[in-house]
Design an enzyme around this catalytic site. Sequence first.
Site, short mmCIF file in Angstrom:
data_model
loop_
_atom_site.label_atom_id
_atom_site.label_comp_id
_atom_site.label_asym_id
_atom_site.label_seq_id
_atom_site.Cartn_x
_atom_site.Cartn_y
_atom_site.Cartn_z
CG HIS A 1 3.08 -10.93 6.25
ND1 HIS A 1 3.42 -9.84 5.52
CD2 HIS A 1 2.31 -11.92 5.34
CE1 HIS A 1 2.70 -10.04 4.42
NE2 HIS A 1 2.19 -10.91 4.16
NE ARG B 1 15.68 1.45 1.13
CZ ARG B 1 14.26 1.14 1.57
NH1 ARG B 1 13.80 0.70 2.68
NH2 ARG B 1 13.39 1.89 0.64
N GLY C 1 0.09 0.19 16.14
CA GLY C 1 0.84 -0.32 17.25
C GLY C 1 -0.09 -1.19 18.09
CG ASP D 1 6.62 -10.16 3.98
OD1 ASP D 1 6.97 -9.54 5.03
OD2 ASP D 1 5.85 -9.62 3.15
#
Length: 205
Positions: free
Chosen positions: A111, A67, A15, A147
């Site tokens: 990212h 999911r 975090g 991404d």
Amino acid sequence: MSAPPRLGVLISGRGSNLQALIEAAAAGTLGAEIALVVSNVAGAAGLERARAASLPAHVCEHRGLPRAEHEARVLEILRAGGVNLVALAGYMRLLSGAFVHAVPGPVLNVHPSLLPAFPGVNAQEQALAHGVKVSGATVHLVVEELDAGPIVLQEAVPVREDDSVESLAARILEAEHRIFPRAVRIVASGRYRLEGRRVVVEETT
Ligand code: GRF
């Protein structure tokens, strides 16, 4: 003046990017109110950071759930909290296209590489193994493909001859902490437009 967007932050671990967002919000530079934090991992250290900042911290574990069911539960938390902007801050789950479309408002991800180089996991290790001399951090809008969404901000970071994965990751992380709050501010302001894949910032405040 309209109310600032309500930001939902999804985390899975440490975090530190959440912390950067919390600090920007406290400094009045985020342009959004952090409404809540959701972790898919019960013991994530980031949950403590959320609680220390008096933010609602939800645990929504994915383990043992299909999911679609897990995503439905996360969506319910976001909707109940009136979230209309989402930040993935080290959220280590692949998102379905259905989830990305159902989320209320834009979704941003940070990212640790200069995308489109080195998508997916272990981006810093991929960069070292490839032998690039420069890597960096990217904040992008999330689309269904991993991404691959339009890039909001990037910052380049040098790769040194003696770098380990850890030392490179630490240098890149500092860049992540700089650009993530700035990218949230841009998207929260709504003062940008998409031209194909390009995010064109119309005005910075
Ligand atoms: C960051 O490097 C982020 O880019 C990647 O996972 C890491 C999360 O770190 N997706 P933290 O949990 O924000 O400290």
